[in-house]
Design an enzyme around this catalytic site. Structure first.
Site, PDB file in Angstrom:
ATOM      1  N   HIS A  84      28.790  19.823  30.518  1.00 43.72           N
ATOM      2  CA  HIS A  84      29.855  18.840  30.298  1.00 43.72           C
ATOM      3  C   HIS A  84      29.434  17.752  29.308  1.00 43.72           C
ATOM      4  CE1 HIS A  84      28.099  16.440  33.742  1.00 43.72           C
ATOM      5  NE2 HIS A  84      28.556  15.424  33.044  1.00 43.72           N
ATOM      6  N   ASP A 220      25.661  23.922  35.054  1.00 42.70           N
ATOM      7  CA  ASP A 220      26.124  22.869  34.140  1.00 42.70           C
ATOM      8  C   ASP A 220      25.056  22.571  33.079  1.00 42.70           C
ATOM      9  OD1 ASP A 220      27.408  20.744  32.967  1.00 42.70           O
ATOM     10  OD2 ASP A 220      28.001  19.812  34.857  1.00 42.70           O
ATOM     11  N   SER A 651      23.733  12.297  33.741  1.00 44.75           N
ATOM     12  CA  SER A 651      24.041  13.707  33.524  1.00 44.75           C
ATOM     13  C   SER A 651      23.158  14.254  32.430  1.00 44.75           C
ATOM     14  CB  SER A 651      25.497  13.876  33.133  1.00 44.75           C
ATOM     15  OG  SER A 651      26.253  13.966  34.287  1.00 44.75           O
TER      16      SER A 651
HETATM   17  N1  ARG Z   1      31.344  14.273  38.146  1.00 45.99           N
HETATM   18  C1  ARG Z   1      30.390  14.543  37.122  1.00 45.99           C
HETATM   19  C2  ARG Z   1      30.167  13.276  36.265  1.00 45.99           C
HETATM   20  O1  ARG Z   1      30.791  12.300  36.429  1.00 45.99           O
HETATM   21  C3  ARG Z   1      30.698  15.746  36.318  1.00 45.99           C
HETATM   22  C4  ARG Z   1      31.918  15.619  35.487  1.00 45.99           C
HETATM   23  C5  ARG Z   1      32.285  16.858  34.760  1.00 45.99           C
HETATM   24  N2  ARG Z   1      33.704  16.806  34.530  1.00 45.99           N
HETATM   25  C6  ARG Z   1      34.624  17.356  35.355  1.00 45.99           C
HETATM   26  N3  ARG Z   1      35.857  16.924  35.291  1.00 45.99           N
HETATM   27  N4  ARG Z   1      34.308  18.289  36.185  1.00 45.99           N
HETATM   28  O2  ARG Z   1      30.253  13.103  35.138  1.00 45.99           O
HETATM   29  N1  ASP Z   2      28.414  13.374  36.378  1.00 48.48           N
HETATM   30  C1  ASP Z   2      27.783  12.124  35.979  1.00 48.48           C
HETATM   31  C2  ASP Z   2      27.477  12.084  34.484  1.00 48.48           C
HETATM   32  O1  ASP Z   2      28.141  12.732  33.705  1.00 48.48           O
HETATM   33  C3  ASP Z   2      26.583  11.844  36.813  1.00 48.48           C
HETATM   34  C4  ASP Z   2      26.966  11.080  38.034  1.00 48.48           C
HETATM   35  O2  ASP Z   2      27.891  10.251  37.964  1.00 48.48           O
HETATM   36  O3  ASP Z   2      26.319  11.281  39.055  1.00 48.48           O
HETATM   37  O4  ASP Z   2      26.677  11.309  34.020  1.00 48.48           O
END
Ligand code: ARG
Ligand code: ASP
Length: 716
Positions: A84, A220, A651
């Site tokens: 991502h 990922d 991330s």
């Molecule tokens: N929750 C994770 C972070 O904030 C992964 C996000 C990836 N995007 C998604 N919509 N699945 O960034």
């Molecule tokens: N998914 C998040 C990122 O893209 C990481 C997190 O918020 O734990 O940085």
């Protein structure tokens, strides 16, 4: 009895609260943090992690693009980050005929690696404590704005006089709300190339349904390479550039990972607010989050309806939808989490203890006795503006492309007013390629429906003084639809027509066309409300709150000398450490810390847009051709969780074992622990990582890119 119970909880959690969690600047860990890490099993020293005299682990860590982390995993500059995080770059390299996101991509030679124009990665060369140089001549009795402008002046002059190489840049940032300042010397590399990525069905497997959740089953990751000039220095893209030779790269361990094993996550966490007073946490979780959640929900409902009905729309809107859904879901988790762990009550208990300590120390009480009461009155005053500021952005701009176009036109006009034709042309040149992409991803009738829904919501639910005159009298769905029709009856609903107006030498004419647009007028009306009724109060109160928070931070450090305080995250290089651990999300439920490839197959749903898998993956699974990427169960581990305190920006961060080998790739947090940006609770806050063995398995068996594995140093 109840009181005793709460005190008990507090005592337990207070201990925990400071004993675990935290994100530390790597140049500050020598001593107590280093010892604590070693107590948990780390075999490294602080010098192995951060050293400016010789190479150290920090030389393998980069800030990837603006908001993620990456790490070097071979002597030839091979770079690992999240799927991502690479997404945008991969999307830009994709075409209809050659959709790299969908099909995946594996360069089988250096020549096949694809330049990702515009992408940069940043190494931190060194970090210096410059608090004395920034605050030395600042008199705390000066008014806030005078103090700030002196500080800005000091920052500016120190940035200019710091000795650096011509390929380096300097940044100076406040920590502990301005009680400390650190300087960062950075090396920014600009020739970054895509090397390998699995199909997004594997990389994003589970998509929004699984996002912010455990157990998890997506790979990922994406792989890039850093290129440098022939002197191994940063350079713009050139065919002459060669793979970068890093000062350090991370060896990779495929050894067993067990519960309680030490882990270290090294990266660039974006923002946390761990030291807010109870009243602020209450405001965020119980007032602000619900507003932001409900606005995003309204936008997602409209988009989702269109996406369910039409496959082409679903494709077109998938990434936009995911972007809006990500923090929508995060805020729901955060708000629930704050309440379910009673974070506000625990913070109040903590504040009682603070007051109690002040009572025993008259001198401190004279200095700090006012803090909590001042917070109460400032936050009470702040609440309506805090909500309005966020609601305006979320309702009119975050999810509505057409309104964003209108506000860009306004900026274009301002460039012209302030900097003449050169200003206009300069901004136009940057704007057009951006808008081209934006229009490609927009369906104007969906955008209009989102607009009608959000404008209605805003008009009916906001304080009257913050509602623009043109929508004050509207009440019914029909009236808002008619209003939307009026706004979208525009010369700017398609890109070509926009270009035919903007791309002109007769700028006065172009601006007169903007000004006839109802949408341009409406954006102006909103901005006027924001500029006159919201932002000035918001900014003034934020500045006061920040200043108070600076004092509070100092007070906490003085009154709790037995604790170690880490500085809140601010997109600077940090380490966080913990242990591999499962957790009890609720009564009678326990989550194990490791997931496996079997779970990928369990979740597999043919044809589903989130849980489908490529045939090749299914075939490899069936043949059980797992190579030596298995663990003690005989299967390939997919993801695992640990107690590292991470946030957005982490991330792509590497998870290291006790010896500094790469064992995983951080990408998310568990649902029950998403409130860790405000309150870290070690019993349920977990970060989620892809197991490096799943990554290697996919590179080798799915991508047939053994040449990449041969570059790495694998420890068995
Ligand atoms: N929750 C994770 C972070 O904030 C992964 C996000 C990836 N995007 C998604 N919509 N699945 O960034
Ligand atoms: N998914 C998040 C990122 O893209 C990481 C997190 O918020 O734990 O940085």
């Amino acid at each position: 009895m109840k009181k005793l119970f709460i005190t008990l909880i507090f005592l337990l959690s207070a201990n925990y609260f400071f004993a675990q969690g935290g994100m530390w600047l790597p140049n500050t860990i020598k001593g107590s943090i280093e010892k604590d890490m070693q107590r948990l099993g780390m075999k490294l020293t602080a010098d192995d992690i951060y050293n400016t005299e010789k190479s150290s682990i920090k030389d393998a860590i980069v800030q990837f693009g603006g908001g993620c982390t990456g790490e070097v995993i071979s002597p030839k500059g091979l770079l690992l980050t999240n799927h991502h995080c690479g997404y945008g770059a991969i999307q830009r390299l994709s075409t209809m005929e050659n959709n790299l996101l969908k099909n995946g991509f594996w360069a089988q030679s250096f020549e096949e690696e694809l330049p990702a124009k515009g992408l940069t990665v940043t190494f931190i060369d060194r970090i210096e404590d410059v608090t004395g140089k920034i605050l030395g001549n600042i008199n705390n009795d000066l008014p806030l704005n005078e103090r700030q402008s002196l500080i800005d002046k000091n920052i500016d002059s120190l940035s200019k006089t710091t000795q650096i190489e011509d390929y380096q840049t300097v940044e100076i940032k406040p920590f502990y709300y301005g009680n400390k300042y650190y300087l960062f010397v950075k090396n920014i590399f600009k020739d970054i190339r895509l090397v390998g990525v699995a199909p997004e069905s594997i990389g994003k497997f589970g998509a929004d349904t699984d996002n912010w959740m455990w157990p998890r089953h997506n790979a990922d990751f994406s792989i890039f390479r850093i290129y440098a000039d022939k002197n191994n220095l940063p350079a713009e893209y050139s065919e002459e550039n060669v793979p970068y030779t890093p000062k350090h790269f991370l060896p990779i361990s495929v050894k067993e990972i067990n519960e309680d094993d030490f882990t270290l996550v090294f990266g660039f966490p974006g923002r946390t607010q761990e030291y807010l007073p109870a009243i602020a946490v209450d405001q965020i979780a119980n007032k602000l989050d619900p507003v932001r959640i409900s606005i995003r929900e309204a936008a997602l409902n409209v988009m989702g309806k269109y996406m369910r009905n039409d496959e082409a729309t679903r494709l077109k809107y998938a990434s936009k939808f995911a972007g809006i859904a990500n923090y929508w879901k995060k805020w729901i988790g955060e708000s629930q989490g704050i309440n379910s762990v009673h974070a506000v009550e625990k913070k109040k208990e903590f504040e009682k203890e603070f007051l109690h300590r002040l009572d025993k120390n008259p001198e401190a009480k004279a200095k700090y006795g006012h803090l909590l009461a001042d917070f109460d009155s400032l936050y009470a005053a702040f609440e309506p503006y805090n909500i309005a500021q966020n609601a305006i952005y979320e309702s009119f701009f975050r999810s509505i492309d057409f309104m964003r176009v209108m506000s860009y036109l306004n900026r274009l006009k301002n460039y012209y007013i302030n900097n003449g034709a050169a200003g206009y042309d300069g901004f136009k040149a940057r704007l057009l390629p951006y808008l081209k992409g934006m229009y490609k991803g927009m369906d104007i009738s969906i955008d209009k429906d989102v607009f009608a829904a959000l404008v209605k919501k805003y008009a009916l639910e906001s304080k009257p003084e913050f509602v623009p005159g043109s929508i004050k009298a509207l009440k019914t769905d029909r009236e808002f639809k008619e209003f939307a029709n009026k706004i979208y009856n525009s010369k700017f609903t398609d890109y070509d027509s926009l270009v035919s107006i903007i791309d002109t030498t007769d700028i006065d004419w172009a601006i007169s066309v903007f000004e006839q647009e109802p949408g341009f007028e409406f954006a102006k009306e909103i901005n006027e409300i924001s500029d006159t009724k919201v932002s000035p109060n918001y900014n003034e109160l934020s500045a006061k709150i920040n200043d108070l928070q600076k004092e509070y931070m100092k007070a906490l450090m003085e009154m709790f000398p037995e604790k170690s305080f880490f500085p809140d995250a601010n997109s600077t290089l940090r380490i966080t450490y913990g242990q591999v651990k499962g957790y009890h999300p609720r009564d009678a439920v326990y989550y194990e810390p490791v997931s496996h490839i079997e779970g990928v197959i369990e979740k597999y749903k043919p044809g589903d847009y989130e849980f489908d898998l490529p045939q090749k993956f299914l075939d490899i699974y069936k043949s059980k051709d797992f190579g030596n990427y298995t663990d003690k169960t005989g299967s390939v581990p997919a993801c695992f969780i640990a107690t590292n305190h991470t946030t957005g920006g982490n991330s792509g961060s590497p998870a290291l074992d006790a010896e500094g080998n790469l064992i995983g790739l951080n990408f998310d947090r568990v649902w029950e622990g998403t409130m860790s940006d405000l309150y870290y609770d070690p019993s349920i806050c977990r970060n989620i990582m892809v197991d490096v063995r799943y990554i290697l398995f996919l590179i080798d068996k799915y991508g047939n890119a053994k040449r990449l594995i041969d570059e790495m140093e694998i420890k068995k």
